[in-house]
Motif scaffolding. Structure first.
Motif, PDB file in Angstrom:
ATOM      1  N   THR A  99     -31.327  19.616 -10.598  1.00 39.61           N
ATOM      2  CA  THR A  99     -32.593  20.365 -10.616  1.00 39.61           C
ATOM      3  C   THR A  99     -33.540  19.782 -11.646  1.00 39.61           C
ATOM      4  N   ALA A 102     -34.804  16.445 -10.364  1.00 40.40           N
ATOM      5  CA  ALA A 102     -35.740  16.670  -9.265  1.00 40.40           C
ATOM      6  C   ALA A 102     -37.101  17.109  -9.795  1.00 40.40           C
ATOM      7  N   ALA A 106     -40.392  15.183  -9.120  1.00 39.66           N
ATOM      8  CA  ALA A 106     -41.271  15.878  -8.178  1.00 39.66           C
ATOM      9  C   ALA A 106     -42.631  16.209  -8.766  1.00 39.66           C
ATOM     10  N   THR A 180     -29.823  15.291  -6.130  1.00 43.75           N
ATOM     11  CA  THR A 180     -31.246  15.155  -6.444  1.00 43.75           C
ATOM     12  C   THR A 180     -32.023  14.656  -5.237  1.00 43.75           C
ATOM     13  N   TYR A 181     -31.490  13.650  -4.571  1.00 47.96           N
ATOM     14  CA  TYR A 181     -32.185  13.099  -3.408  1.00 47.96           C
ATOM     15  C   TYR A 181     -32.293  14.109  -2.273  1.00 47.96           C
ATOM     16  N   LEU A 184     -34.675  17.097  -3.237  1.00 45.13           N
ATOM     17  CA  LEU A 184     -35.963  16.782  -3.848  1.00 45.13           C
ATOM     18  C   LEU A 184     -37.150  17.395  -3.099  1.00 45.13           C
ATOM     19  N   THR A 236     -33.910  24.524  -5.299  1.00 47.70           N
ATOM     20  CA  THR A 236     -33.083  23.347  -5.552  1.00 47.70           C
ATOM     21  C   THR A 236     -31.734  23.729  -6.138  1.00 47.70           C
TER      22      THR A 236
END
Length: 304
Positions: A99, A102, A106, A180-181, A184, A236
Motif C-alpha cells: 500500500t 502503491a 500512484a 503493488t503492481y 496499483l 489497496t
C-alpha cells in the motif's frame, strides 16, 4: 363539511389532511428500487456469512474427514489467533508495504494526469485501466517471468551487483512487488478523481501567497486529495491482506500469508473447513478494526 361542523361547534382545530396518493406512491417506489439490491446482498452475502459463521464453530469428527459435530467449538478461533499469528502478521506487513509503495507511485501519476497530462490524459487513463482486461492470475504469472532469475530485472541488477542473493523470485520482495503492481490502479483512480475535482485556482493561490511548492503541496494539494488517498489506501490494503495468488506464484515455499492458509484448509486439508472459516472471520474482524482505527485517525469529516 366536517371542518365546518368543527367550527360551528366552537372547535377551531383543523383535521389533518390525508396523505396525498402521489406521496405514498413515491415512497413505495423508493423501497421497490432498493429491493433488488437488498435481495442480492441477503442471498449472496448475508446467508453465506451466516453459513460460514456456523461452520467456524463446528468440531471435526475424528476419523471421518469432512464430517463435523454441530456444536459451539470456540477452539477454532483460539487456534486461529495462536497457531497462525505469524501468518496474520506477515499478511499485514506485506499488504502495508504494498500500500505504501502503491501510494508513492500512484500520487505523482495521478497528479500528472489531473494537472499536467493535457491531451494525453485519456491515453494515460487507458494505460492505468488496461491491466483489468487481463486475468489477475495471468498478470501475476507474467510478473513471475519478469522477476525470474533469467529475466530482465534480475539480469540487470546482477550485472550492477546490487541484488543480494542473486534472485528476486520466491522472495518477499517479489510478493510485495506483485501486490503493488496488481493493486496499483485501485490507488491511482481514487486519487486522480479527487485531484481532478480540485480547483486549480486554490493551488495557485498558495504561490500567490509566497509559499514554495512543497509547502503548497503539504498544506493545500494533499488535504484536498485526502478523500481519494483514504479510498485508495483502503481499496489497496484490504484485498492485498487477504490475497494468496501473489504468494503462491511469487513467494517462497515457506512462510505463507493467511490467505494461503485459508486456501489450503479449504481445498487441501481434509476436514479443514472449520479452521478455514474461523481464520476467515478472524481476518475480516482484524481488517475491520484496523480500518476503523485508520479512518478515525486520518479520515476526513466525510469518512468519520
Amino acid at each position: 363539511m366536517s371542518g365546518l361542523a368543527h367550527v360551528a361547534a366552537g372547535d377551531t382545530s383543523i383535521a389533518p389532511a390525508p396523505a396525498a396518493p402521489e406521496t405514498r406512491k413515491r415512497g413505495w417506489t423508493a423501497y421497490l428500487l432498493l429491493l433488488p439490491g437488498v435481495l442480492w446482498l441477503g442471498v449472496f452475502f448475508i446467508l453465506p456469512l451466516v453459513q460460514l459463521a456456523s461452520v467456524s464453530l463446528q468440531s471435526r469428527y475424528a476419523g471421518f474427514p469432512g464430517y463435523y459435530y454441530r456444536d459451539l467449538n470456540f477452539a477454532n478461533y483460539a487456534s486461529a489467533l495462536t497457531d497462525y499469528a505469524p501468518h496474520f502478521a506477515r499478511s499485514f506487513l506485506y499488504a502495508g508495504l504494498a500500500t505504501l509503495l502503491a501510494f508513492v507511485i500512484a500520487y505523482p501519476l495521478a497528479y500528472a494526469m489531473a494537472f499536467k497530462a493535457g491531451r494525453w490524459r485519456s491515453l494515460m487513463m487507458i494505460c492505468v485501466v488496461a491491466p483489468f482486461f487481463t486475468s489477475f492470475i495471468l498478470r501475476t504469472f507474467a510478473w513471475s517471468q519478469i522477476l525470474a532469475d533469467e529475466g530482465p530485472v534480475a539480469t540487470v541488477l546482477n550485472f550492477l551487483h546490487v541484488l543480494p542473493g542473486g534472485a528476486i523470485i520466491n522472495t518477499p520482495v517479489a510478493v510485495v512487488a506483485g501486490l503493488t503492481y496488481n493493486f496499483l490502479p485501485f490507488m491511482v483512480l481514487p486519487i486522480y478523481a479527487s485531484l481532478e475535482r480540485a480547483d486549480p485556482r486554490v493551488i495557485e493561490a498558495g504561490g500567490d501567497l509566497y509559499a514554495n511548492g512543497l509547502t503548497t503541496f503539504r498544506t493545500v494539494t494533499l488535504p484536498m486529495s485526502m478523500p481519494g488517498v483514504m479510498a485508495g489506501t483502503l481499496l489497496t490494503f484490504i484485498p492485498a491482506a487477504g490475497d494468496f495468488v501473489n504468494m503462491e506464484l511469487l513467494g517462497p515455499q515457506r512462510g505463507k500469508m493467511v490467505g494461503n492458509v485459508i486456501n489450503d484448509q479449504f481445498l487441501a486439508i481434509p476436514g479443514g473447513y472449520p479452521v478455514a472459516a474461523a481464520l476467515s472471520f478472524t481476518l475480516m474482524a482484524a481488517i475491520l478494526a484496523m480500518v476503523f482505527l485508520y479512518v478515525r485517525r486520518f479520515g476526513t469529516e466525510e469518512l468519520v
